[in-house]
Design a protein around this motif. Structure first.
Motif, PDB file in Angstrom:
ATOM      1  N   PRO A  29       1.164   8.188  -7.238  1.00 22.80           N
ATOM      2  CA  PRO A  29       1.775   8.249  -5.733  1.00 22.80           C
ATOM      3  C   PRO A  29       1.541   6.425  -6.622  1.00 22.80           C
ATOM      4  CG  PRO A  29       1.210   9.969  -5.040  1.00 22.80           C
ATOM      5  CD  PRO A  29       0.990  10.108  -7.466  1.00 22.80           C
ATOM      6  N   ARG A  30       0.502   6.203  -6.966  1.00 24.05           N
ATOM      7  CA  ARG A  30      -0.100   4.573  -6.894  1.00 24.05           C
ATOM      8  C   ARG A  30       1.065   4.033  -8.128  1.00 24.05           C
ATOM      9  NH1 ARG A  30      -3.244   3.439 -11.209  1.00 24.05           N
ATOM     10  NH2 ARG A  30      -3.858   4.801 -12.740  1.00 24.05           N
ATOM     11  N   LYS A  31       1.188   4.636  -8.921  1.00 25.45           N
ATOM     12  CA  LYS A  31       2.674   4.085  -9.453  1.00 25.45           C
ATOM     13  C   LYS A  31       3.967   3.945  -9.408  1.00 25.45           C
ATOM     14  CE  LYS A  31       0.030   4.402 -14.216  1.00 25.45           C
ATOM     15  NZ  LYS A  31       0.050   4.313 -15.754  1.00 25.45           N
ATOM     16  N   SER A  72       0.498  -1.279   0.026  1.00 22.03           N
ATOM     17  CA  SER A  72      -0.234  -0.049  -0.350  1.00 22.03           C
ATOM     18  C   SER A  72       1.046   1.104  -0.070  1.00 22.03           C
ATOM     19  CB  SER A  72      -0.924   0.142   0.945  1.00 22.03           C
ATOM     20  OG  SER A  72      -1.561  -0.406   1.644  1.00 22.03           O
ATOM     21  N   LEU A  73       2.146   1.100   0.902  1.00 18.50           N
ATOM     22  CA  LEU A  73       2.895   2.281   0.536  1.00 18.50           C
ATOM     23  C   LEU A  73       4.800   1.865   0.257  1.00 18.50           C
ATOM     24  CD1 LEU A  73       1.682   3.142   4.166  1.00 18.50           C
ATOM     25  CD2 LEU A  73       0.743   4.240   2.563  1.00 18.50           C
ATOM     26  N   GLY A  74       4.252   1.360   0.012  1.00 25.24           N
ATOM     27  CA  GLY A  74       5.724   1.152  -0.899  1.00 25.24           C
ATOM     28  C   GLY A  74       6.694   0.907  -0.407  1.00 25.24           C
ATOM     29  N   MET A  75       7.150   0.353   0.702  1.00 22.69           N
ATOM     30  CA  MET A  75       8.286  -0.269   1.934  1.00 22.69           C
ATOM     31  C   MET A  75       7.797  -0.307   3.182  1.00 22.69           C
ATOM     32  SD  MET A  75       8.413   4.025   3.375  1.00 22.69           S
ATOM     33  CE  MET A  75       8.170   4.564   1.529  1.00 22.69           C
ATOM     34  N   ALA A  76       8.107  -1.069   4.130  1.00 29.44           N
ATOM     35  CA  ALA A  76       8.778  -1.743   5.267  1.00 29.44           C
ATOM     36  C   ALA A  76       8.131  -3.235   5.304  1.00 29.44           C
ATOM     37  CB  ALA A  76       7.363  -0.810   6.204  1.00 29.44           C
ATOM     38  N   ALA A  91      -2.574  -3.939  -3.119  1.00 29.23           N
ATOM     39  CA  ALA A  91      -2.629  -3.393  -4.982  1.00 29.23           C
ATOM     40  C   ALA A  91      -3.886  -2.777  -4.771  1.00 29.23           C
ATOM     41  CB  ALA A  91      -2.331  -4.752  -6.096  1.00 29.23           C
ATOM     42  N   PHE A  92      -5.119  -3.422  -3.954  1.00 31.08           N
ATOM     43  CA  PHE A  92      -6.034  -2.605  -4.167  1.00 31.08           C
ATOM     44  C   PHE A  92      -6.395  -1.161  -3.185  1.00 31.08           C
ATOM     45  CE2 PHE A  92     -10.419  -2.348  -3.344  1.00 31.08           C
ATOM     46  CZ  PHE A  92     -11.494  -1.589  -4.388  1.00 31.08           C
ATOM     47  N   LEU A  93      -6.288  -1.431  -2.481  1.00 32.53           N
ATOM     48  CA  LEU A  93      -6.225  -0.570  -1.840  1.00 32.53           C
ATOM     49  C   LEU A  93      -5.309   1.159  -2.271  1.00 32.53           C
ATOM     50  CD1 LEU A  93      -5.434  -2.114   1.700  1.00 32.53           C
ATOM     51  CD2 LEU A  93      -7.860  -1.629   0.573  1.00 32.53           C
ATOM     52  N   VAL A  94      -4.457   0.588  -2.838  1.00 34.57           N
ATOM     53  CA  VAL A  94      -3.008   1.673  -3.422  1.00 34.57           C
ATOM     54  C   VAL A  94      -3.475   2.627  -4.552  1.00 34.57           C
ATOM     55  CG1 VAL A  94      -1.683   0.586  -5.097  1.00 34.57           C
ATOM     56  CG2 VAL A  94      -0.902   2.584  -3.967  1.00 34.57           C
TER      57      VAL A  94
END
Length: 310
Positions: free
Chosen positions: A171-173, A20-24, A222-225
């Motif tokens: 951001p989503r991409k 969702s956030l691209g990290m962690a 992937a849906f949430l983002v």
């Protein structure tokens, strides 16, 4: 069995945040393994082996929802794989205790920039859609891949804020492309660890537990983002970067903060993050309302009735 269930839940939560956030994912999972007494190289190897499966599923899910720029994936992923292989080889022989606080300071600066930019200004649109050049993506991939393997996480924390700060991608991409290219990084890092360490210290049941949790969470993330507003998503990502790296610095020998001062610092950070998110949500709602108000009516205005003569 209790340990495996805990690891699977940790993998699910880490992948939900990562997708969702691209990290962690790496940072969260590696931190848990280190707390359980796993040595740094074996912890990073375990996480990267699990990431081969989770990043494949995450990439496929992001592609399905239209979150992936394949040119960016190739231009950052290939040098990222080279950097991660080198980083895995280095970590197998060296300690990263000195490098970790330095990296956290850099990432903290990027996190502050990303959160303030998206919170106060929203998604930068003056450069949106412009191409990202190889001379920017290649060194970024090398550095992010190297730090990812040596630190047990770093591909998302380095790559995501750098691409967000460029203002050239939604951001989503950004998140979808970073998650998809991480598949190449995970393969290269895993090969580097296996060549350097063999299977020494790697618990394969732990790898499977992390993998199972991540596979369940990947398509949901992937849906949430896709449905998150870009402005709110940018503020959320910036907050994750700030909190994660402040925590690293607080626990390092550089700062040595503990007890009540550390608790007060975390309370202040979370309050700042909550305020930024609230401001972004209100600003997004105002923008949507303004856009709806300026949409011209499709119906022509009715003519005034003419008086009827006698």
């Amino acid at each position: 069995m209790r340990t495996l269930i805990l690891l699977a839940l940790a993998g699910l939560g880490a992948q939900l945040v990562d997708g969702s956030l691209g990290m962690a994912y790496g940072v969260t999972s590696t931190t848990l393994l280190l707390a359980m007494g796993t040595n740094p190289a074996a912890a990073s190897a375990t996480v990267h082996l699990a990431e081969i499966g989770t990043t494949l599923m995450s990439g496929a899910s992001h592609w399905r929802f239209g979150n992936v720029d394949w040119k960016v994936v190739a231009r950052i992923g290939i040098p990222g794989a080279v950097g991660s292989f080198l980083g895995a080889t280095v970590l197998s022989k060296l300690s990263t205790e000195v490098a970790e606080p330095v990296m956290s300071l850099i990432l903290l600066g990027l996190g502050l920039y990303v959160m303030s930019r998206f919170t106060l200004r929203g998604l930068p649109k003056d450069r949106l859609g412009k191409p990202l050049r190889r001379r920017f993506l290649t060194p970024l991939g090398l550095v992010a891949g190297f730090l990812d393997a040596t630190g047990g996480g770093g591909w998302g924390p380095v790559g995501t804020p750098a691409l967000l700060a460029s203002g050239r991608m939604e951001p989503r991409k950004v998140i979808g492309s970073i998650d998809t290219s991480e598949f190449l990084v995970a393969i290269a890092a895993s090969l580097g660890f296996l060549f350097s360490l063999g299977s020494q210290g790697i618990e394969w049941t732990w790898v499977l537990a992390f993998l199972l949790g991540g596979l369940i969470a990947a398509p949901i993330a992937a849906f949430l983002v896709r449905i998150f507003p870009p402005r709110v998503l940018g503020s959320a990502v910036g907050g994750v970067i700030i909190v994660t790296n402040v925590r690293t610095l607080v626990n390092s020998d550089w700062a040595g903060v503990s007890g009540t001062p550390a608790v007060l610092l975390y309370v202040a950070l979370f309050a700042l993050w909550a305020a930024a998110l609230a401001y972004s949500i209100r600003a997004h709602l105002r923008e949507k309302a303004a856009e709806a108000a300026v949409v011209p009516s499709a119906e022509p205005a009715a003519e005034a009735p003419q008086p009827v003569g006698n």
